[in-house]
Scaffold this active site. Structure first.
Site, PDB file in Angstrom:
ATOM      1  N   CYS A 154     117.380  40.564 -23.571  1.00  0.00           N
ATOM      2  CA  CYS A 154     117.096  39.221 -24.168  1.00  0.00           C
ATOM      3  C   CYS A 154     115.690  39.331 -24.742  1.00  0.00           C
ATOM      4  O   CYS A 154     114.695  39.142 -23.946  1.00  0.00           O
ATOM      5  CB  CYS A 154     117.530  38.123 -23.478  1.00  0.00           C
ATOM      6  SG  CYS A 154     117.254  36.729 -24.616  1.00  0.00           S
ATOM      7  N   ASP A 362     109.451  10.349 -27.532  1.00  0.00           N
ATOM      8  CA  ASP A 362     109.790  11.663 -27.532  1.00  0.00           C
ATOM      9  C   ASP A 362     111.268  11.757 -26.955  1.00  0.00           C
ATOM     10  O   ASP A 362     111.716  12.077 -25.794  1.00  0.00           O
ATOM     11  CB  ASP A 362     109.097  12.529 -26.513  1.00  0.00           C
ATOM     12  CG  ASP A 362     109.467  14.116 -26.221  1.00  0.00           C
ATOM     13  OD1 ASP A 362     110.091  14.366 -27.385  1.00  0.00           O
ATOM     14  OD2 ASP A 362     108.946  14.557 -25.318  1.00  0.00           O
ATOM     15  N   CYS A 389     113.283  16.336 -31.714  1.00  0.00           N
ATOM     16  CA  CYS A 389     113.820  17.616 -31.780  1.00  0.00           C
ATOM     17  C   CYS A 389     115.104  17.654 -32.526  1.00  0.00           C
ATOM     18  O   CYS A 389     115.803  18.519 -32.637  1.00  0.00           O
ATOM     19  CB  CYS A 389     114.305  18.091 -30.409  1.00  0.00           C
ATOM     20  SG  CYS A 389     115.561  16.884 -29.569  1.00  0.00           S
TER      21      CYS A 389
END
Length: 433
Positions: A154, A362, A389
């Site tokens: 990965c 946040d 996000c």
């Protein structure tokens, strides 16, 4: 097969085109490309498709580094140049602010970016025993599937974790319960690497010996988690270096457990904190709230400035961790932390925190709609830094702040927290007029 010219990328990194008035989302296609595509799901207003042939490639197309790209669902943008990825994410943020929130920032901040590979210090990888595919599979889920990708490496995991994947498959295949280990939580820090095995049945003594030998050979700590996150505990070694990351610019060290939430990208996290502190500009004597504070990622840099920080978080475990980190860093005197459900915030619950000169938010993907609606138009912080996000919920909350709470959106920009993926992390500054 149908042919189309791709117009743009959507928020999931899919090519977007229109065919006979219908929107078609094409996996694997880039803007400007002429492609042949195959529809795998059709709806009245849109089709979902994937590229079958690229007739005219984009100049920004690159060869994916990972051999599993296209099958593994961990990445969706390895075929796009890294610089172009950042530009696409900035457009996704701007489009969301305008189309969802009907707001436009006065300034677009320069994108925060860092290493494009080997950055993912936190990951949850799946485990599945599939005899038809050769035994145990360890990796991320396949795209559009609940199956586990047949991964041997990965490129976005740290190199030592990527190299460990074949050995993990062999290890699990040799345990007594290879079909009762659904996932492994990986946590890498400045001080240690921890693998948390989620075991649905107890390990045998032979299993424990194999796990201990693996930990010693690979230089990692092996934990088990037989139940919820609170049940996670070390197997081997029983004691060792704890997990921690440093914020050198602020003289802060953050200790955490492998099941705690922390940002996956250490380099971008440091740069994001720097940008946040520049925009927030905390000063001695100010009282600043850090909402959804977690274990104190932004709180402690605020406290280091000399301001008093009030951290609020829904998880009592993380609130306790934040208090411990403040004490270890000598910041207990100008920091306080409280557990509260911020998704049910009210004007009274925010007022109970006392005077707030500034605010840092946040939140998770759901955003902070209850918080922004609870802000009083008479007594609200003069400045808000919002770290997001999810561009859609940031835009939704920005609309409330600008149109209902008297704020101006001074600026916004992205932080490329998850290179090679379509995930958009962003930061915005609001000031009260």
């Amino acid at each position: 097969m149908p042919v189309a010219v791709i117009e743009s990328l959507d928020h999931e990194g899919r090519g977007v085109t229109h065919v006979e008035g219908k929107v078609v989302f094409v996996d694997g296609a880039l803007p400007g490309e002429k492609v042949e595509y195959l529809v795998h799901r059709s709806r009245p207003s849109f089709d979902l498709a994937e590229v079958s042939r690229i007739i005219k490639p984009s100049a920004q197309r690159v060869t994916p580094r990972c051999p599993h790209f296209g099958v593994c669902g961990g990445c969706s943008m390895q075929h796009l140049d890294s610089v172009a990825q950042t530009a696409v994410k900035q457009r996704v943020l701007e489009d969301a602010l305008w189309h969802v929130g009907k707001v436009t920032p006065e300034i677009i901040y320069p994108a925060i970016h860092g290493p494009s590979w080997g950055y993912r210090y936190r990951a949850r990888i799946g485990v599945r025993l599939v005899p038809k595919k050769g035994g145990v599979l360890v990796g991320f889920h396949e795209r559009r599937s609940s199956y586990i990708a047949d991964m041997r490496s990965c490129a976005i995991l740290p190199p030592h974790i990527s190299a460990m994947l074949p050995a993990l498959r062999e290890l699990i295949a040799g345990l007594s319960i290879p079909d009762r280990l659904p996932q492994i939580e990986i946590a890498v820090s400045d001080t240690a690497t921890v693998l948390v095995f989620r075991n649905l049945l107890p390990f045998t003594s032979g299993d424990l010996a194999r796990l201990a030998a693996f930990a010693d050979k690979r230089g990692v700590q092996v934990w088990q988690q037989p139940g919820g996150p609170a049940t996670a505990h070390p197997l081997h070694p029983k004691t060792g270096a704890g997990l921690a990351y440093t914020l050198p610019e602020f003289g802060v060290t953050m200790e955490f457990l492998p099941t705690d939430f922390t940002q996956v990208n250490v380099d971008i996290n440091r740069l994001l904190i720097r940008r946040s502190m520049q925009l927030l500009d905390p000063q001695p004597g100010e009282r600043i709230a850090d909402l959804f504070c977690g274990l104190g990622n932004f709180s402690l840099p605020i406290a280091r400035s000399g301001a008093t920080v009030v951290g609020v978080e829904g998880s009592e475990i993380l609130v306790a961790r934040a208090g411990e980190n403040a004490r270890r860093n000598g910041l207990k005197g100008n920091s306080e932390f409280h557990a509260a459900n911020l998704f049910e915030a009210t004007e009274d619950s925010l007022a109970a925190l006392g005077r707030l000169d500034k605010l840092l938010i946040d939140p998770p993907r759901e955003g902070a709609i209850a918080v922004v609606k609870a802000l009083s138009t008479q007594q609200s912080p003069a400045r808000i830094v919002y770290v997001s996000c999810n561009p859609a919920t940031l835009a939704r909350d920005a609309a409330v702040l600008v149109r209902e709470r008297g704020y101006v959106l001074r600026g916004a920009g992205i932080a490329n927290m998850f290179p090679q993926t379509s995930h958009v992390e962003s930061i915005a500054l609001f000031e009260r007029v």
